[in-house]
Scaffold this active site. Structure first.
Site, PDB file in Angstrom:
ATOM      1  N   LYS A 122      -9.619  57.542 -91.463  1.00 21.49           N
ATOM      2  CA  LYS A 122      -8.203  57.268 -91.584  1.00 21.49           C
ATOM      3  C   LYS A 122      -8.022  55.980 -92.377  1.00 21.49           C
ATOM      4  O   LYS A 122      -8.954  55.182 -92.394  1.00 21.49           O
ATOM      5  CB  LYS A 122      -7.547  57.168 -90.215  1.00 21.49           C
ATOM      6  CG  LYS A 122      -7.999  55.949 -89.404  1.00 21.49           C
ATOM      7  CD  LYS A 122      -7.157  55.772 -88.199  1.00 21.49           C
ATOM      8  CE  LYS A 122      -5.998  54.857 -88.444  1.00 21.49           C
ATOM      9  NZ  LYS A 122      -6.211  53.477 -88.042  1.00 21.49           N
ATOM     10  N   LYS A 149     -13.498  59.057 -77.593  1.00 20.47           N
ATOM     11  CA  LYS A 149     -13.628  58.195 -76.408  1.00 20.47           C
ATOM     12  C   LYS A 149     -13.861  59.052 -75.170  1.00 20.47           C
ATOM     13  O   LYS A 149     -13.259  60.110 -75.012  1.00 20.47           O
ATOM     14  CB  LYS A 149     -12.375  57.328 -76.240  1.00 20.47           C
ATOM     15  CG  LYS A 149     -12.266  56.246 -77.331  1.00 20.47           C
ATOM     16  CD  LYS A 149     -11.131  55.299 -77.070  1.00 20.47           C
ATOM     17  CE  LYS A 149     -10.907  54.378 -78.248  1.00 20.47           C
ATOM     18  NZ  LYS A 149     -11.654  53.124 -78.202  1.00 20.47           N
ATOM     19  N   HIS A 163     -11.128  58.168 -84.124  1.00 25.14           N
ATOM     20  CA  HIS A 163     -12.160  57.787 -83.156  1.00 25.14           C
ATOM     21  C   HIS A 163     -11.649  57.820 -81.716  1.00 25.14           C
ATOM     22  O   HIS A 163     -12.440  57.875 -80.792  1.00 25.14           O
ATOM     23  CB  HIS A 163     -12.802  56.447 -83.514  1.00 25.14           C
ATOM     24  CG  HIS A 163     -11.984  55.237 -83.197  1.00 25.14           C
ATOM     25  ND1 HIS A 163     -10.959  54.808 -83.990  1.00 25.14           N
ATOM     26  CD2 HIS A 163     -12.043  54.362 -82.164  1.00 25.14           C
ATOM     27  CE1 HIS A 163     -10.433  53.720 -83.454  1.00 25.14           C
ATOM     28  NE2 HIS A 163     -11.065  53.417 -82.353  1.00 25.14           N
ATOM     29  N   LYS A 186      -0.321  44.631 -81.533  1.00 24.87           N
ATOM     30  CA  LYS A 186      -1.351  43.590 -81.655  1.00 24.87           C
ATOM     31  C   LYS A 186      -0.850  42.366 -80.902  1.00 24.87           C
ATOM     32  O   LYS A 186       0.353  42.159 -80.761  1.00 24.87           O
ATOM     33  CB  LYS A 186      -1.543  43.212 -83.129  1.00 24.87           C
ATOM     34  CG  LYS A 186      -1.898  44.370 -84.041  1.00 24.87           C
ATOM     35  CD  LYS A 186      -3.376  44.606 -84.080  1.00 24.87           C
ATOM     36  CE  LYS A 186      -3.751  45.695 -85.051  1.00 24.87           C
ATOM     37  NZ  LYS A 186      -5.051  46.295 -84.753  1.00 24.87           N
ATOM     38  N   HIS A 208      -3.881  57.961 -83.564  1.00 20.97           N
ATOM     39  CA  HIS A 208      -4.426  57.847 -82.207  1.00 20.97           C
ATOM     40  C   HIS A 208      -3.412  58.231 -81.118  1.00 20.97           C
ATOM     41  O   HIS A 208      -3.718  58.997 -80.212  1.00 20.97           O
ATOM     42  CB  HIS A 208      -4.892  56.411 -81.934  1.00 20.97           C
ATOM     43  CG  HIS A 208      -5.840  55.870 -82.948  1.00 20.97           C
ATOM     44  ND1 HIS A 208      -6.803  56.637 -83.549  1.00 20.97           N
ATOM     45  CD2 HIS A 208      -5.991  54.628 -83.480  1.00 20.97           C
ATOM     46  CE1 HIS A 208      -7.502  55.895 -84.392  1.00 20.97           C
ATOM     47  NE2 HIS A 208      -7.016  54.664 -84.376  1.00 20.97           N
TER      48      HIS A 208
HETATM   49  C1  BG6 Z   1      -8.080  51.452 -85.627  1.00 20.10           C
HETATM   50  C2  BG6 Z   1      -6.937  50.636 -86.149  1.00 20.10           C
HETATM   51  O1  BG6 Z   1      -7.948  52.796 -86.022  1.00 20.10           O
HETATM   52  O2  BG6 Z   1      -8.106  51.385 -84.205  1.00 20.10           O
HETATM   53  C3  BG6 Z   1      -7.054  49.200 -85.688  1.00 20.10           C
HETATM   54  O3  BG6 Z   1      -6.927  50.680 -87.559  1.00 20.10           O
HETATM   55  C4  BG6 Z   1      -7.208  49.139 -84.187  1.00 20.10           C
HETATM   56  O4  BG6 Z   1      -5.942  48.419 -86.105  1.00 20.10           O
HETATM   57  C5  BG6 Z   1      -8.297  50.074 -83.705  1.00 20.10           C
HETATM   58  O5  BG6 Z   1      -7.514  47.807 -83.836  1.00 20.10           O
HETATM   59  C6  BG6 Z   1      -8.319  50.160 -82.199  1.00 20.10           C
HETATM   60  O6  BG6 Z   1      -9.466  50.847 -81.795  1.00 20.10           O
HETATM   61  P1  BG6 Z   1     -10.142  50.573 -80.388  1.00 20.10           P
HETATM   62  O7  BG6 Z   1     -11.202  51.598 -80.279  1.00 20.10           O
HETATM   63  O8  BG6 Z   1     -10.659  49.161 -80.435  1.00 20.10           O
HETATM   64  O9  BG6 Z   1      -9.058  50.715 -79.376  1.00 20.10           O
END
Ligand code: BG6
Length: 490
Positions: free
Chosen positions: A148, A182, A178, A340, A240
């Protein structure tokens, strides 16, 4: 408990963008962990590809560092063997430089499963795929992994998909999200479809609302350049969060086959009620962090981290009240929230059930709270079912809200496997269940685009929030005006 390891056939994986951040933080460590678990057959090769001039020794040193920085259990023998399976080729996506070298290496094992991992910006997907095709590198056992973001909106996503589709059939395209790799996300499917208990109450008759929170405590430092062109809606919600929503809301698939699952997710995306200029102000909140405190220290605001001369209107927080227009979910809000620099790093799904219709207890029993199921993705993975029970001991009927708590680390005592480990192995095996299909990605953009348009056309800037809090107060208002609250403490 020892994790079960399924063997895989030997494979070659070519990582484009091999010297980049994703390769260093995720891909190389994930491959090492799989080697440690015995899933990296001796003949397999990891071929790093990038524009940077690097010797083999330099690239192996880079890979060693990536592993050592990520693993808590380095094994010198496995690491040495893993590094010996790694090579490097300098390849330019925009010219033919380096491609002959890559072709020769791959030609040494023409029958082997071949994975091209595009860990590069989407502007390079087209060129790289075209060159892979032009050099005849696509075999019957070739797969391509697309990171992505797949586009910035529906039109650009279609262009990316078309460019990839010119060279690779859809069965070979693995669009990675991703979050789908999980552990708890998969457990959501196990919970829903391997238990008879939940299905009868998994609908508008029994569920009051659903909350999906993906909160991060970090800011955007180091990625501000990319982030400012994306924002939270594109970066987190389009992929996500909508994927999580789909897994909660989809109908039981006929089987766990990739297309059976993806057909059901697609139906959910298509059933999302539109949010556009007419209602975006009411159903969405966007925010941007200002300086504040995180982990006990002062942290700068988004604008300072970005360091741009002009103020940016990119959102670092978004809250949305989404609704799904179908029989199962009509009238059940799905509140989504991500940002964030929030108060803590926590990702979870809360399925809040309706209150009991009538209490048989008198006031001394205390307040009877509604049941809720909390599926926590991180930091600690697990599932909690909140129930009312009697306070133990004599003294009459006093009720308490307590969780049936299943923390996976405690229950199973296994290492938390990173999503990339699972997903890369699924690519090698050719299992697309946890990857997004073309129509899914496009349907998600079709829902997101009008929100982006509405924001662009509104005169309002993102609402400020102090770093280290739960976002702008408007996000609290978004849910409280429906008589509900965010479950920050779950
Ligand atoms: C990524 C985003 O896809 O996912 C990031 O681009 C984000 O901005 C991240 O921090 C979060 O992933 P995880 O697995 O740390 O929750």
């Amino acid at each position: 408990m020892v994790a079960r390891v399924i063997s895989v056939e030997p494979f070659d994986i070519v990582v484009f963008g091999a010297t980049g951040d994703l390769a260093k933080r995720k891909l190389i460590p994930a491959l090492y962990e799989r080697a440690l678990a015995g899933q990296m057959p001796a003949e397999s090769r990891v071929i790093g590809a990038s524009r940077r001039a690097m010797t083999l020794e330099e690239f192996r040193a880079f890979a060693r560092e990536a592993v050592m920085e990520s693993t808590s259990h380095p094994d010198p023998d496995v690491l040495a063997r893993f590094l010996s399976q790694i090579s490097y080729v300098m390849v330019d996506a925009a010219s033919d430089e380096g491609w002959d070298d890559l072709c020769q290496r791959l030609a040494q094992a023409p029958e082997r499963v071949r994975v091209f991992y595009l860990a590069v910006g989407p502007d390079l997907f087209d060129d790289i795929c075209a060159r892979i095709g032009a050099h005849g590198l696509v075999t019957g056992k070739t797969r391509v992994v697309v990171e992505k973001p797949v586009g910035k909106n529906l039109a650009s996503a279609r262009a990316v998909n078309a460019a990839v589709g010119k060279v690779f059939p859809e069965e070979s395209v693995f669009r990675i999200d991703h979050y789908l790799g999980k552990e708890t996300v998969q457990n959501l499917m196990a919970l829903r479809f391997a238990n008879a208990l939940l299905e009868p109450v998994w609908n508008q008759a029994h569920v009051d609302h659903v909350q999906i929170t993906v909160a991060e405590s970090l800011g955007v430092a180091g990625r501000a350049g990319y982030y400012d062109t994306a924002g939270a809606l594109r970066d987190m919600v389009q992929n996500h969060m909508l994927q999580l929503l789909c897994l909660v809301a989809m109908e039981p698939p006929v089987t766990m086959d990739a297309d059976a699952v993806r057909d059901e997710k697609l139906k959910v995306l298509k059933a999302l009620e539109p949010i556009n200029e007419a209602n975006a102000e009411y159903l969405t909140v966007r925010g941007q962090y200002r300086a504040g405190a995180s982990a006990g220290g002062a942290v700068p605001g988004y604008q300072e981290e970005l360091g741009a001369a002009d103020p940016s209107e990119t959102e670092t927080f978004v809250a949305i009240k989404a609704e799904i227009g179908n029989w199962r979910w009509a009238g059940v809000p799905f509140y989504l929230r991500t940002g964030k620099r929030l108060a803590s790093r926590v990702s979870e799904i809360v399925v809040a059930f309706k209150p009991i219709p009538h209490s048989v207890f008198d006031d001394s029993a205390g307040q009877i709270r509604a049941n809720r199921l909390v599926i926590r993705l991180q930091p600690d993975e697990g599932v909690k079912l909140w129930l009312m029970i009697k306070d133990p001991g004599p003294g009459g009927m006093r009720l308490q809200h307590v969780p049936l708590d299943m923390s996976f680390a405690e229950a199973f005592g296994v290492r938390n496997v990173d999503a990339y480990e699972r997903l890369i192995m699924d690519v090698v095996r050719g299992n697309q269940t946890l990857f997004m299909r073309r129509d899914e990605v496009e349907a998600a953009w079709r829902w997101v685009d009008p929100i982006l348009d509405a924001w662009r056309n509104s005169r309002e800037a993102p609402k400020p929030y102090t770093a280290g809090t739960w976002g702008p107060s408007a996000s609290i208002a978004l849910i409280e005006r429906d008589g509900r609250t965010w479950m920050d403490d779950a």
